[in-house]
Design a protein around this motif. Structure first.
Motif, PDB file in Angstrom:
ATOM      1  N   LEU A 135     -10.002   2.823  -4.925  1.00  0.00           N
ATOM      2  CA  LEU A 135      -8.645   2.154  -5.613  1.00  0.00           C
ATOM      3  C   LEU A 135      -8.749   1.189  -6.549  1.00  0.00           C
ATOM      4  O   LEU A 135      -8.055   1.399  -7.650  1.00  0.00           O
ATOM      5  N   ILE A 183      -6.975   7.400  -1.898  1.00  0.00           N
ATOM      6  CA  ILE A 183      -5.885   7.176  -1.075  1.00  0.00           C
ATOM      7  C   ILE A 183      -6.064   8.425   0.064  1.00  0.00           C
ATOM      8  O   ILE A 183      -5.935   8.082   1.084  1.00  0.00           O
ATOM      9  N   THR A 184      -6.579   9.605  -0.491  1.00  0.00           N
ATOM     10  CA  THR A 184      -6.492  10.737   0.454  1.00  0.00           C
ATOM     11  C   THR A 184      -7.931  11.106   0.980  1.00  0.00           C
ATOM     12  O   THR A 184      -7.891  11.928   1.936  1.00  0.00           O
ATOM     13  N   PHE A 237      -5.915   8.844  -6.445  1.00  0.00           N
ATOM     14  CA  PHE A 237      -5.512   9.978  -5.637  1.00  0.00           C
ATOM     15  C   PHE A 237      -6.201  10.166  -4.668  1.00  0.00           C
ATOM     16  O   PHE A 237      -6.134  10.403  -3.304  1.00  0.00           O
ATOM     17  N   GLY A 282       0.922   4.221  -2.928  1.00  0.00           N
ATOM     18  CA  GLY A 282       0.777   5.451  -2.697  1.00  0.00           C
ATOM     19  C   GLY A 282       1.647   6.362  -3.277  1.00  0.00           C
ATOM     20  O   GLY A 282       1.415   7.352  -4.110  1.00  0.00           O
ATOM     21  N   GLU A 318       0.716  -1.261  -0.183  1.00  0.00           N
ATOM     22  CA  GLU A 318      -0.023  -0.194   0.207  1.00  0.00           C
ATOM     23  C   GLU A 318       0.861   1.194   0.027  1.00  0.00           C
ATOM     24  O   GLU A 318       0.352   2.163  -0.569  1.00  0.00           O
ATOM     25  N   GLN A 319       1.855   1.196   0.566  1.00  0.00           N
ATOM     26  CA  GLN A 319       2.933   2.229   0.780  1.00  0.00           C
ATOM     27  C   GLN A 319       3.288   2.707  -0.619  1.00  0.00           C
ATOM     28  O   GLN A 319       3.486   3.896  -1.029  1.00  0.00           O
TER      29      GLN A 319
END
Length: 321
Positions: free
Chosen positions: A267, A81-82, A78, A17, A13-14
């Motif tokens: 996502l 994720i945010t 984006f 991102g 996941e990192q």
């Protein structure tokens, strides 16, 4: 390539991102460069419009189709994720999408306009939280495009006259797209089962039978037919095309799991939407094997596969192996 990127580069996941933020930065730079070119006549690298189309940071035209195919899926990713972090990211995603849509509008690419409109319609249908923003953007986009097409001479020549030439009976008045599609269909009629071999269209097409009017100055043959499904059929036959469609069917099953009456994972939806934009049957454009469009396509596949494996609990992905 896609599997290698999915397993070794965007593994958890990192890293997903980081991947999305890098792509957003690339998209922002691209439309900034394109708008600068639209306003002053050349981009940051000194490139100028070619055939009425903006080049952006690319050596030749391709800005519009890049933003249409990669832009909305990456903006959606984006936002996915945010969205839980701050409302400001929602507004930022909308601002990016508005500027992106404007850039596609002025880029002078017909297929980019159609694909962006298609993506916005899908977004309106599937994304309740974004629906009013997407609908507003689509209405402004379509209305502005209509006015520009009516009043702007350059856009009339680029969009209207080029489209009219597509239906001309004289082959030499047709665009390169239609001429190549016609040649591919003629070759397929002679080689329907096995095709002519991978990457051999460019050679077979030059035979007088398929390019009877070809000269040094004009030819209907380039390196590929500018249509994904015809390219697969002419090179690999109906057998190769069928195998590809089976793979696509299983990939797009992910997309159809996101109807409004079902729980959505935005996502995962972003990657599925990107795949759908590349493989829309009515899209006439670049190859997914032999040019920079192929890089975008297989990177999108890698992104989608990673998102899917993250959501299905693949232990290798969770451990980042």
């Amino acid at each position: 390539f896609a599997i290698a990127v999915s397993y070794w580069i965007i593994r958890n996941e990192q890293e997903v991102g980081v991947f999305v933020f890098v792509f957003i930065a690339t998209i922002v730079f691209s439309f900034t460069d394109g708008i600068f070119e639209f306003l002053v006549g050349f981009d940051f690298s000194g490139n100028q419009k070619a055939y009425g189309r903006l080049s952006g940071p690319f050596e030749k035209s391709g800005l519009g189709i890049f933003l249409a195919k990669m832009g909305i899926p990456m903006v959606l990713a984006f936002w996915a994720i945010t969205r839980s972090k701050s409302k400001r990211f929602d507004y930022l995603a909308v601002i990016i999408l508005v500027i992106l849509s404007f850039t596609v509008f002025v880029a002078g690419e017909r297929m980019a306009v159609l694909l962006l409109s298609f993506a916005l319609v899908i977004g309106i249908y599937l994304i309740e939280e974004y629906r009013k923003y997407l609908l507003t953007i689509l209405l402004i986009f379509v209305t502005g495009f209509g006015f520009a097409l009516f009043f702007n001479k350059e856009m009339q020549n680029r969009i209207y006259m080029t489209t009219m030439n597509e239906i001309q009976s004289d082959p030499k008045k047709q665009s390169a797209y239609k001429a190549q599609l016609s040649a591919a269909i003629e070759i397929i009629k002679d080689h329907p089962i096995l095709g002519v071999g991978s990457n051999n269209y460019r050679f077979v097409c030059k035979k007088p039978k398929y390019d009877p009017l070809g000269t040094k100055e004009w030819s209907r043959c380039l390196i590929h037919p500018h249509h994904v499904y015809l390219e697969l059929w002419v090179n690999n036959g109906i057998i190769g095309l069928s195998l590809f469609l089976v793979v696509i069917y299983f990939w797009l099953k992910l997309f159809f799991k996101h109807r409004p009456d079902q729980k959505k994972d935005y996502l995962l939806l972003s990657g599925s939407l990107g795949l759908l934009l590349f493989l829309w049957p009515l899209s006439v454009g670049m190859s997914i094997f032999s040019n920079f469009n192929g890089i975008w396509f297989w990177v999108m596949i890698a992104f989608m596969l990673t998102c899917y494996r993250l959501r299905t609990g693949d232990p290798y992905i969770k451990k980042g192996i």
